[in-house]
Write a protein that holds these residues in place. Structure first.
Motif, mmCIF file in Angstrom:
data_model
loop_
_atom_site.group_PDB
_atom_site.id
_atom_site.type_symbol
_atom_site.label_atom_id
_atom_site.label_comp_id
_atom_site.label_asym_id
_atom_site.label_seq_id
_atom_site.Cartn_x
_atom_site.Cartn_y
_atom_site.Cartn_z
ATOM 1 N N ARG A 75 -69.195 -90.706 33.452
ATOM 2 C CA ARG A 75 -68.289 -91.799 33.797
ATOM 3 C C ARG A 75 -68.983 -92.909 34.578
ATOM 4 N NH1 ARG A 75 -63.830 -88.634 36.952
ATOM 5 N NH2 ARG A 75 -63.161 -90.781 37.436
ATOM 6 N N LEU A 76 -70.168 -92.633 35.102
ATOM 7 C CA LEU A 76 -70.813 -93.605 35.982
ATOM 8 C C LEU A 76 -71.167 -94.918 35.268
ATOM 9 C CD1 LEU A 76 -71.939 -94.285 38.751
ATOM 10 C CD2 LEU A 76 -74.078 -93.137 38.109
ATOM 11 N N PRO A 77 -71.822 -94.939 34.059
ATOM 12 C CA PRO A 77 -72.163 -96.240 33.433
ATOM 13 C C PRO A 77 -70.947 -97.114 33.184
ATOM 14 C CG PRO A 77 -73.371 -94.449 32.399
ATOM 15 C CD PRO A 77 -72.357 -93.806 33.270
ATOM 16 N N ALA A 78 -69.861 -96.504 32.649
ATOM 17 C CA ALA A 78 -68.661 -97.302 32.389
ATOM 18 C C ALA A 78 -68.085 -97.853 33.687
ATOM 19 C CB ALA A 78 -67.616 -96.447 31.669
ATOM 20 N N ALA A 79 -68.111 -97.031 34.759
ATOM 21 C CA ALA A 79 -67.583 -97.497 36.046
ATOM 22 C C ALA A 79 -68.431 -98.631 36.597
ATOM 23 C CB ALA A 79 -67.548 -96.328 37.039
ATOM 24 N N LEU A 80 -69.747 -98.541 36.439
ATOM 25 C CA LEU A 80 -70.612 -99.617 36.916
ATOM 26 C C LEU A 80 -70.360 -100.916 36.131
ATOM 27 C CD1 LEU A 80 -73.994 -97.721 37.480
ATOM 28 C CD2 LEU A 80 -72.415 -98.584 39.205
ATOM 29 N N SER A 81 -70.214 -100.772 34.793
ATOM 30 C CA SER A 81 -69.938 -101.968 33.989
ATOM 31 C C SER A 81 -68.627 -102.614 34.384
ATOM 32 C CB SER A 81 -69.918 -101.590 32.500
ATOM 33 O OG SER A 81 -71.183 -101.050 32.112
ATOM 34 N N ALA A 82 -67.601 -101.779 34.595
ATOM 35 C CA ALA A 82 -66.302 -102.324 34.998
ATOM 36 C C ALA A 82 -66.400 -102.997 36.367
ATOM 37 C CB ALA A 82 -65.252 -101.208 35.028
ATOM 38 N N ARG A 83 -67.149 -102.403 37.272
ATOM 39 C CA ARG A 83 -67.303 -103.001 38.610
ATOM 40 C C ARG A 83 -68.026 -104.339 38.522
ATOM 41 N NH1 ARG A 83 -67.384 -101.109 43.908
ATOM 42 N NH2 ARG A 83 -67.460 -102.959 45.241
ATOM 43 N N VAL A 84 -69.074 -104.423 37.672
ATOM 44 C CA VAL A 84 -69.801 -105.688 37.506
ATOM 45 C C VAL A 84 -68.874 -106.749 36.921
ATOM 46 C CG1 VAL A 84 -71.654 -106.802 36.215
ATOM 47 C CG2 VAL A 84 -72.070 -104.619 37.343
ATOM 48 N N ALA A 85 -68.028 -106.366 35.950
ATOM 49 C CA ALA A 85 -67.101 -107.331 35.352
ATOM 50 C C ALA A 85 -66.102 -107.831 36.392
ATOM 51 C CB ALA A 85 -66.379 -106.690 34.164
ATOM 52 N N ASN A 130 -71.445 -73.166 38.380
ATOM 53 C CA ASN A 130 -71.049 -73.704 37.078
ATOM 54 C C ASN A 130 -70.039 -74.833 37.201
ATOM 55 O OD1 ASN A 130 -72.775 -72.064 35.667
ATOM 56 N ND2 ASN A 130 -71.250 -70.447 35.300
ATOM 57 N N PHE A 131 -68.998 -74.609 38.039
ATOM 58 C CA PHE A 131 -67.963 -75.636 38.172
ATOM 59 C C PHE A 131 -68.528 -76.897 38.815
ATOM 60 C CE2 PHE A 131 -65.567 -71.630 38.086
ATOM 61 C CZ PHE A 131 -64.683 -71.901 37.057
ATOM 62 N N ALA A 132 -69.387 -76.716 39.806
ATOM 63 C CA ALA A 132 -69.978 -77.899 40.440
ATOM 64 C C ALA A 132 -70.866 -78.660 39.449
ATOM 65 C CB ALA A 132 -70.782 -77.477 41.659
ATOM 66 N N ALA A 133 -71.625 -77.924 38.639
ATOM 67 C CA ALA A 133 -72.470 -78.586 37.634
ATOM 68 C C ALA A 133 -71.612 -79.316 36.600
ATOM 69 C CB ALA A 133 -73.361 -77.546 36.942
ATOM 70 N N GLN A 134 -70.484 -78.723 36.227
ATOM 71 C CA GLN A 134 -69.603 -79.372 35.265
ATOM 72 C C GLN A 134 -69.036 -80.674 35.848
ATOM 73 O OE1 GLN A 134 -66.401 -76.902 33.984
ATOM 74 N NE2 GLN A 134 -65.705 -78.308 32.389
ATOM 75 N N ARG A 135 -68.612 -80.622 37.136
ATOM 76 C CA ARG A 135 -68.100 -81.843 37.755
ATOM 77 C C ARG A 135 -69.183 -82.907 37.845
ATOM 78 N NH1 ARG A 135 -65.618 -78.057 41.238
ATOM 79 N NH2 ARG A 135 -67.214 -78.447 42.841
ATOM 80 N N LEU A 136 -70.426 -82.497 38.094
ATOM 81 C CA LEU A 136 -71.526 -83.453 38.172
ATOM 82 C C LEU A 136 -71.773 -84.106 36.799
ATOM 83 C CD1 LEU A 136 -73.809 -84.727 39.801
ATOM 84 C CD2 LEU A 136 -75.237 -82.748 39.225
ATOM 85 N N ASP A 137 -71.711 -83.318 35.726
ATOM 86 C CA ASP A 137 -71.899 -83.882 34.384
ATOM 87 C C ASP A 137 -70.803 -84.896 34.046
ATOM 88 O OD1 ASP A 137 -74.118 -82.327 34.129
ATOM 89 O OD2 ASP A 137 -73.098 -80.696 33.058
#
Length: 516
Positions: free
Chosen positions: A336-346, A324-331
């Motif tokens: 957070r991944l799309p926002a991090a990718l957008s920030a990295r592209v900027a 459960n905890f691992a699945a929660q961390r994965l979610d």
């Protein structure tokens, strides 16, 4: 002898003359006739054993000595060999030896003078052999627990071998090798010694299996009957045996010297068989008991391990709880991944813009001009430095010329000139290489500047729209501008006084290219 006596008295005219051999022969016949069979009791003195096989010895008492001889054939049949200090009764005949003018006894049989003499000789021999360490406890080897082959040294016709075989068959049948020997008399000792040595000489893995254990056995008897097992040759053979040996000679009260040299002593031949092998039925019962104990122990161990496993399983968390905890961390990471990718592209786009700004043509031209200025300054400094160096070298040469002979000075001048020429060549080569590297770098920067110029973008089909000298980047700014100037690859076009065509779909902006 009476034939040699002179009736007229000594010195008479009728006294006959005799040769030495005649006198010696007469004495021999007289002694042998009078003493053709005698028994003499005495102590054995000097004993000589030459290679011929005869035995020469002295029989003595407190006053006299009788020289004696035992011929080879008789010596081989003796039950007891004479030893110095032994009290014996010798049977034989007296004779003379004319070669040395002496008499001697030819012994036909010799025996100890009673049990006391035998015991005294036995104790003396026992002490001598013990002093050599033949009876030491550290020499004795442990018997094999279950020998595969047992060698038996005994008489094949007596009851001893039957008792041993019967007892072995009852307890644990084994492969038995019998070496037949005489267990009494003169032949006993050498045959027993040869049997022990023969068993030890058998090779491992040969046609005849080598015994793992030896048994030397004989039934009971008197001290004289068992004397062969007290002989030194038998004791040494038993002590030297590499195969563990059990001595089973006589009854329980009988003791011989082989008992002390053997690895184990058995009171009877039957007891020797019992020492040699365990009871098969008892072994089977013991193995059954061990197997039962092993099975029970294994069952208890499995039960304990099973209970322990169940206890540990109750203490462990459920698998879904662990996930459960691992699945929660994965979610959370996926959110957070799309926002991090957008920030990295900027961030990367900003870095690219900053790098492009640093590569403007004006800055590149300034850098190129700076590098040329530095190169010119270095070239300008080289000539005066070379002039100063030459003047310095010339001054040094003038000073050295005052101290050095002309021919040496000339050689040094030539050497210096050559070195100076080499240095000048190296300097010019280094300067040329430096100029070439900087020229190559400037050309590379020029190519980079030309590649990043917007004119290369115009050649690929794009255009730059300006209004009032400023670049227009949006539709709203273009609609507000009164006149537009469009720069193409091959020139500029002004739209002042022209009505631009509109597309049927007025609400859609015209498709434009992009510089990215």
């Amino acid at each position: 002898m009476s034939d040699l006596i002179d009736d007229d008295g000594p010195g008479g005219p009728n006294s006959p003359e005799f040769t030495v051999s005649e006198i010696s022969g007469a004495v021999k016949r007289t002694v042998e006739g009078a003493f053709s069979h005698v028994r003499v009791r005495g102590e054995v003195g000097r004993v000589s054993l030459p290679r011929s096989g005869h035995i020469y010895l002295d029989l003595k008492d407190d006053r006299n000595v009788l020289a004696s001889v035992i011929w080879k054939g008789t010596a081989q049949r003796l039950a007891t060999r004479p030893e110095e200090g032994m009290e014996v009764i010798a049977t034989g005949r007296l004779t003379t030896f004319g070669g040395q003018s002496r008499y001697q006894m030819v012994i036909e049989d010799i025996a100890p003078a009673g049990v006391g003499a035998l015991m005294a000789m036995l104790e003396k021999r026992k002490a001598a052999l013990a002093a050599e360490g033949l009876f030491a406890a550290e020499r004795k080897r442990a018997l094999p627990y279950l020998p595969r082959v047992i060698g038996v040294v005994t008489s094949p016709s007596g009851a001893v071998i039957r008792d041993i075989l019967h007892r072995l068959g009852d307890r644990f049948p084994r492969h038995v090798l019998i070496w037949p020997v005489a267990v009494q008399g003169a032949a006993c000792a050498p045959e027993v010694a040869r049997a022990i040595q023969g068993f030890n000489a058998l090779p491992e893995g040969g046609a005849i299996p080598r015994p793992d254990l030896l048994i030397v056995a004989r039934g009971g008897g008197s001290l004289e009957d068992l004397w062969g097992f007290n002989e030194e040759i038998v004791v040494r053979a038993a002590a030297a045996s590499q195969i563990p040996l059990i001595s089973a000679v006589g009854h329980e009260t009988d003791t011989t010297l082989i008992d002390h040299a053997a690895d184990r002593r058995a009171p009877t031949p039957t007891a020797a068989a019992e020492m040699a092998v365990p009871v098969r039925i008892e072994l089977i019962a013991a193995l059954d008991g061990l197997e039962a104990r092993r099975s029970a122990a294994l069952g208890r161990l499995l039960s304990q391990r099973r209970q322990r496993l169940a206890d540990l399983a109750r203490a462990l968390p459920r698998p879904e709880t662990l996930l459960n905890f691992a699945a929660q961390r994965l979610d959370r990471a996926a959110d957070r991944l799309p926002a991090a990718l957008s920030a990295r592209v900027a961030r990367e786009r900003l870095r690219l813009s900053e790098a492009g700004a640093a590569l403007r043509p004006a800055s590149l031209r300034r850098r190129l001009a700076e590098e040329r200025r530095r190169a010119d300054e270095r070239v300008a400094r080289v000539a005066p430095a070379l002039a100063r160096l030459r003047r310095l070298r010339a001054s040094e040469l003038e000073k050295a010329a005052r101290r050095v002979r002309p021919e040496l000075l000339q050689r040094r001048v030539e050497t210096g000139r050559e070195a100076l020429a080499r240095l000048d060549a190296r300097l010019r080569a280094a300067l040329g290489a430096g100029f070439e590297r900087r020229r190559a770098r400037l050309e590379a920067l020029e190519r980079m500047r030309a590649g990043l110029s917007y004119r290369e973008t115009l050649r690929r089909g794009f255009a730059v729209v300006r209004a009032g000298g400023q670049v227009v980047t949006s539709r709203a700014a273009a609609e507000q501008a009164g006149a537009l100037e469009i720069e193409f690859r091959d020139g500029r076009l002004s739209t002042a006084g022209r009505t631009p065509r509109r597309s049927r779909k007025t609400d859609e902006p015209p498709e434009q290219g992009t510089l990215l």
